[in-house]
Design a protein around this motif. Structure first.
Motif, short mmCIF file in Angstrom:
data_model
loop_
_atom_site.label_atom_id
_atom_site.label_comp_id
_atom_site.label_asym_id
_atom_site.label_seq_id
_atom_site.Cartn_x
_atom_site.Cartn_y
_atom_site.Cartn_z
N VAL A 218 0.87 -1.17 0.00
CA VAL A 218 0.00 0.00 0.00
C VAL A 218 0.91 1.22 0.00
N ARG A 219 0.86 1.98 -1.09
CA ARG A 219 1.74 3.12 -1.27
C ARG A 219 1.06 4.40 -0.79
N ARG A 220 1.79 5.21 -0.05
CA ARG A 220 1.27 6.51 0.41
C ARG A 220 1.44 7.54 -0.70
N VAL A 221 0.34 8.15 -1.12
CA VAL A 221 0.35 9.15 -2.18
C VAL A 221 -0.14 10.48 -1.59
N VAL A 222 0.68 11.52 -1.68
CA VAL A 222 0.34 12.83 -1.14
C VAL A 222 -0.27 13.70 -2.23
N VAL A 223 -1.43 14.29 -1.93
CA VAL A 223 -2.09 15.22 -2.85
C VAL A 223 -2.35 16.53 -2.11
N SER A 224 -2.69 17.56 -2.85
CA SER A 224 -3.00 18.84 -2.21
C SER A 224 -4.33 18.76 -1.46
N ARG A 229 -10.04 17.37 -1.35
CA ARG A 229 -11.41 17.81 -1.12
C ARG A 229 -12.27 17.59 -2.36
N ALA A 230 -11.73 17.96 -3.52
CA ALA A 230 -12.48 17.80 -4.76
C ALA A 230 -12.81 16.33 -5.01
N GLY A 231 -11.86 15.45 -4.72
CA GLY A 231 -12.11 14.03 -4.91
C GLY A 231 -13.19 13.50 -3.98
N LEU A 232 -13.19 13.96 -2.74
CA LEU A 232 -14.22 13.53 -1.80
C LEU A 232 -15.60 13.97 -2.26
N VAL A 233 -15.70 15.23 -2.67
CA VAL A 233 -16.99 15.76 -3.12
C VAL A 233 -17.45 15.04 -4.38
N ALA A 234 -16.51 14.77 -5.28
CA ALA A 234 -16.86 14.07 -6.53
C ALA A 234 -17.41 12.68 -6.25
N HIS A 235 -16.99 12.08 -5.14
CA HIS A 235 -17.48 10.74 -4.77
C HIS A 235 -18.72 10.81 -3.89
N GLY A 236 -19.32 12.00 -3.77
CA GLY A 236 -20.60 12.12 -3.09
C GLY A 236 -20.56 12.55 -1.64
N LEU A 237 -19.38 12.85 -1.11
CA LEU A 237 -19.31 13.28 0.28
C LEU A 237 -19.82 14.72 0.40
N PRO A 238 -20.66 15.03 1.38
CA PRO A 238 -21.12 16.41 1.54
C PRO A 238 -19.95 17.37 1.76
N GLU A 239 -20.08 18.58 1.27
CA GLU A 239 -18.98 19.53 1.37
C GLU A 239 -18.54 19.80 2.81
N ASP A 243 -14.75 19.27 4.12
CA ASP A 243 -13.99 20.33 4.79
C ASP A 243 -13.46 19.85 6.14
N LEU A 244 -14.28 19.08 6.84
CA LEU A 244 -13.87 18.56 8.14
C LEU A 244 -12.64 17.66 7.98
N LEU A 245 -12.64 16.79 6.98
CA LEU A 245 -11.52 15.87 6.78
C LEU A 245 -10.26 16.63 6.36
N VAL A 246 -10.41 17.65 5.52
CA VAL A 246 -9.25 18.47 5.17
C VAL A 246 -8.69 19.14 6.41
N GLY A 247 -9.57 19.59 7.30
CA GLY A 247 -9.12 20.20 8.56
C GLY A 247 -8.38 19.22 9.45
N LEU A 248 -8.80 17.96 9.41
CA LEU A 248 -8.10 16.93 10.18
C LEU A 248 -6.63 16.85 9.77
N PHE A 249 -6.38 16.80 8.46
CA PHE A 249 -5.00 16.71 7.99
C PHE A 249 -4.23 17.99 8.29
N ALA A 250 -4.89 19.14 8.17
CA ALA A 250 -4.22 20.39 8.50
C ALA A 250 -3.80 20.42 9.96
N ALA A 251 -4.68 19.95 10.84
CA ALA A 251 -4.36 19.93 12.26
C ALA A 251 -3.23 18.95 12.57
N SER A 252 -3.25 17.80 11.90
CA SER A 252 -2.19 16.81 12.16
C SER A 252 -0.84 17.34 11.69
N ARG A 253 -0.82 18.14 10.60
CA ARG A 253 0.44 18.74 10.15
C ARG A 253 1.00 19.69 11.20
#
Length: 287
Positions: A218-224, A229-239, A243-253
Motif C-alpha cells: 500500500v503506497r502513500r500518495v500525497v495530494v494537495s 477535497r475535490a475528490g471527496l466531493v466528486a465521490h458524493g461526500l457532503p462539502e 472540509d472537516l476531513l481536510v481540517g483533520l489533515f491540516a491539524a495533524s500537520r
C-alpha cells in the motif's frame, strides 16, 4: 448513581460495559435519545431513560439521582455542539451531580483547523465554570478513524491523502476503560493529560501497517488539500464533511494529535491496544 450519555454509540456503550464489570447495574443509568438502542442494558438492570441534549427537560429526568455524569460528546460540530454540551453539563449540575465528566480530545484548542477541536475547548470552559468537580478526558484520536481514512487503499494499493503529521491513534476499548475508572474512583480531576495509545503514526505508517496485515503493498500518495477535497466531493461526500476531513489533515500537520503520552497505559496498568489490532479485523476479517 452514575449516568452515561450516548450509550447507543460505540464509546458510550463500551463505557457502560466497563461499568457493569465494576459496580452493580442498579447504580448505573444511561441517557439516550432512543431508549430502544439501549434495551439490552435495560434487560441487565441498568436504568434507561430518554435524554436529548436539545431537550433540557428530558435531561432532568434522565439525570435524576445522579452522583456523577459522563457527558459523551456529540457527533455535531460548531455552535450547536457547544450549546448541546453546555446544556448537558448544566443539567447534570441541576440534577445534583457532584462530578461531571466529559469526553474531550487531546487536540482541544480554539485555534485548531479541525472543526471539533474548538468545540471541545469551549466545552472545557463550560466544565471549568460549572461549579462542581469536573474531569475533561482528553482522549486520543480514535483508531477506528484510521480504518475510514484507509478506505479502499488495501484494494487499490494507494493511500491518497494530503500531507499529514503523526497521530496518537487510540482504541475505543482503552478509552472506555479509562472513563469507567474515572467514574468509579480513579483520581482524574480537571483536564487530564492526553489519553493516547503508545505510538503516533502518520499516514505513511498506517499504510505500512496495512501492507503488513494484507501482504499487499500500500503506497502513500500525497495530494494537495484542494485536490483531496475535490475528490471527496466528486465521490458524493457532503462539502461540510469534506472540509472537516481536510481540517483533520491540516491539524495533524501542526502536530495537534501528537505525541503519544504514557498516561493511559499507566492508568490501565497494561499496554494500550496497538493500531494494528484495530485495523486487522477491517483489513483481514480476523477477529
Amino acid at each position: 448513581m452514575i449516568i452515561v450519555t450516548g450509550a447507543g454509540g460505540e464509546l458510550g456503550r463500551a463505557v457502560v460495559e466497563q461499568l457493569l464489570e465494576r459496580v452493580p447495574a442498579q447504580r448505573i443509568g444511561v441517557s439516550v435519545r432512543d431508549p430502544e438502542r439501549a434495551r439490552g442494558f435495560m434487560d441487565r438492570g441498568v436504568r434507561v431513560r430518554r435524554g436529548d441534549f436539545a431537550d433540557p427537560a428530558s435531561l432532568a429526568h434522565a439525570f435524576e439521582g445522579a452522583a456523577k455524569v459522563l457527558v459523551v460528546s456529540t457527533d455535531a460540530t460548531g455552535e450547536a455542539a457547544v450549546r448541546h454540551h453546555r446544556t448537558a453539563v448544566e443539567a447534570a449540575v441541576e440534577a445534583g451531580a457532584g462530578h461531571v465528566l466529559y469526553t474531550s480530545h487531546m487536540g482541544a484548542n480554539p485555534s485548531s483547523p479541525f472543526p471539533p477541536m474548538p468545540d471541545h475547548a469551549a466545552t472545557e470552559v463550560a466544565l471549568r465554570d460549572c461549579g462542581v468537580a469536573f474531569t475533561a478526558l482528553r482522549n486520543g484520536f480514535y483508531a477506528t478513524s484510521a480504518v475510514m481514512l484507509l478506505g479502499a487503499a488495501a484494494r487499490t494499493g494507494e493511500l491518497v491523502a494530503p500531507e499529514d503529521g503523526p497521530v496518537a491513534w487510540t482504541a475505543h476499548a482503552d478509552l472506555a476503560e479509562a472513563a469507567a475508572l474515572a467514574l468509579t474512583g480513579e483520581d482524574l480531576d480537571g483536564v487530564t493529560p492526553a489519553l493516547t495509545g503508545s505510538e503516533a503514526l502518520d499516514m505513511a505508517g498506517v499504510a505500512g501497517i496495512a501492507s503488513r496485515l494484507t501482504g499487499r503493498p500500500v503506497r502513500r500518495v500525497v495530494v494537495s488539500d484542494a485536490d483531496y477535497r475535490a475528490g471527496l466531493v466528486a465521490h458524493g461526500l457532503p462539502e461540510p464533511t469534506a472540509d472537516l476531513l481536510v481540517g483533520l489533515f491540516a491539524a495533524s500537520r501542526q502536530g495537534r494529535f501528537a505525541p503519544a503520552d504514557p498516561t493511559l497505559g499507566r492508568l490501565l496498568g497494561r499496554p494500550t491496544i496497538p493500531l494494528a489490532d484495530v485495523l486487522r479485523p477491517a483489513l483481514t476479517g480476523a477477529r
